[in-house]
Design a protein around this motif. Sequence first.
Motif, short mmCIF file in Angstrom:
data_model
loop_
_atom_site.label_atom_id
_atom_site.label_comp_id
_atom_site.label_asym_id
_atom_site.label_seq_id
_atom_site.Cartn_x
_atom_site.Cartn_y
_atom_site.Cartn_z
N LEU A 150 -50.27 24.60 48.95
CA LEU A 150 -50.68 25.41 50.10
C LEU A 150 -52.08 25.95 49.86
CD1 LEU A 150 -47.39 27.41 50.80
CD2 LEU A 150 -48.06 25.12 51.57
N PHE A 210 -53.04 30.20 49.50
CA PHE A 210 -51.81 31.00 49.44
C PHE A 210 -52.00 32.25 48.59
CE2 PHE A 210 -47.79 32.11 47.34
CZ PHE A 210 -47.00 32.36 48.46
N ILE A 235 -52.75 35.32 50.49
CA ILE A 235 -51.61 35.89 51.22
C ILE A 235 -50.89 36.88 50.31
CG2 ILE A 235 -49.38 35.38 52.30
CD1 ILE A 235 -50.53 32.69 53.15
N VAL A 248 -43.12 33.28 53.29
CA VAL A 248 -43.90 32.09 53.65
C VAL A 248 -43.38 30.87 52.88
CG1 VAL A 248 -46.17 31.00 53.50
CG2 VAL A 248 -45.95 33.37 54.33
N VAL A 282 -41.87 27.47 54.50
CA VAL A 282 -42.48 26.17 54.20
C VAL A 282 -41.43 25.21 53.65
CG1 VAL A 282 -44.08 24.98 52.65
CG2 VAL A 282 -44.82 27.03 53.88
N ASP A 339 -47.08 27.90 44.71
CA ASP A 339 -47.14 27.28 46.04
C ASP A 339 -47.21 25.77 45.95
OD1 ASP A 339 -49.63 27.15 44.89
OD2 ASP A 339 -50.74 27.60 46.74
N ILE A 397 -49.39 34.26 60.37
CA ILE A 397 -50.06 33.64 59.22
C ILE A 397 -50.20 32.14 59.47
CG2 ILE A 397 -49.93 33.25 56.73
CD1 ILE A 397 -48.00 35.69 56.67
N VAL A 413 -50.97 28.53 57.70
CA VAL A 413 -50.89 27.90 56.39
C VAL A 413 -51.27 26.43 56.53
CG1 VAL A 413 -49.40 27.26 54.47
CG2 VAL A 413 -49.09 29.46 55.60
N ASN A 414 -52.21 25.99 55.71
CA ASN A 414 -52.55 24.58 55.64
C ASN A 414 -52.13 24.03 54.28
OD1 ASN A 414 -53.82 24.15 58.22
ND2 ASN A 414 -55.49 25.47 57.45
N ALA A 415 -51.99 22.73 54.18
CA ALA A 415 -51.54 22.13 52.93
C ALA A 415 -52.40 20.94 52.57
CB ALA A 415 -50.09 21.69 53.06
#
Length: 444
Positions: free
Chosen positions: A310, A313, A316, A328, A332, A352, A389, A391-393
């Motif tokens: 992530l 992260f 966060i 989160v 996910v 993460d 929030i 979140v990109n991965a």
Amino acid sequence: MEERRASAAEQLAHRYRSLVEHSPDGICVHERGIVVYANPAALRIMGAKNLAEVLGQNIIRFVHPDFRQPMYERIAGLTATGIASESTEMTLLALDGREVPVETVSVLTAWHDRLAYQVVIHDLSAQKSAERAQRRAEQHFTTVVSQLEEGVAVIYRDGTIASANPAARRIFGIDDQTQLVGSDINELPLELLDANGRPMPRTRHPVARTLTTGETITAFVFAIVRPDGQRRWLAVSSRLLNPDERGTAAVCSFADITEYLASRRQLEYQATHDPLTGLANRSLILSQLSGALAASGAHQRVSTVMFIDLDGFKSINDTMGHAIGDTVLRIVAHRLQRALRAEDLVGRLGGDEFLVLLAGRPGDEELEPLVRRLRAAMAEPIVARGHRIAVNASIGVTTLEPGDTRTPEAVLHDADVAMYEAKPPGPRDGALGRGRRGDNTNAS
């Protein structure tokens, strides 16, 4: 001639006296109720040191009051010489007051040309003591078995339950109103299931096998569905009760291991799954990956490894707190499982970092859309405790090939490197990073 006859009679009388004197059973003669003779064995039973202590005594002195009237009635029935009474158990009183259990037979006989009663006395003290010891042992055994948490039952060859302890009834879930002893074990309201939870023929029950083959069976695990609908798992052992006896019954013992199995499954689950997300942990991932590398060709179930990290992260956790960070991660994890197939393994390496072991052998034309779908699923806004929030991965991929010589750790390393190649910022932002294949060459 007369002298020879007299000599023969005298020899016969001598042999008889010798037999009487050395007889292990007591022999007592009483005339009109008075003791006129007692052999050494009778003296021992009466507690006398010598014959003088009993001669002239009334026979009633040596008979327990409860047995005096029955004795009178028996000897009253002896009306002719040579007639014997039936063998009877009674209690004698020794001179020292001891009660001696005996078995007696009375015979009306001639004694010095007068009628008298000859009584043969067999001392039952040792036998009664052994019987009492056996009864105590049986009572002790019964008490112990009745207190066992383990069920115990004895079953005859025709399936009839000869005995069962309270634990057997409790484990079977059979109420007190239902007859257990005397019932046919095959007609009990129980459904049998094998170790895989499938219906099991009653012929496979350990008791049925023991009675059929004579074999001893230990710790055979299967399940029963009780009348109340509960499924209970049992570990059952059975053996022949008396192996040397033809047609003997079988004794069966069984323990309810339902809670034990549940606890063991829970421990196994905890040892192989991440406590926060419920996904496979690093240990299970490496185990599955090791199996995939050991397999080859059609047997190689896993062929593609995806390393997912992530982006951002840490911020966060730092700005919103670990509680929101944990929320989160759980969301996910749920989205990854929902986006993949049941046969694909999703795991969390820690922090993460997630890993996916794809089943089958997807081609590039399938991988690219799958990665986009995963990124899109995780890019959907997450609302946690009032915070929205995004979140990109970053996703790195490495593939396994037949004959792959890498270790599981090396595969994870290659996928990790591929993931870092896909990390933003830069022209590769959002791209799919490709790690080394099984032949250790870079993929384009």
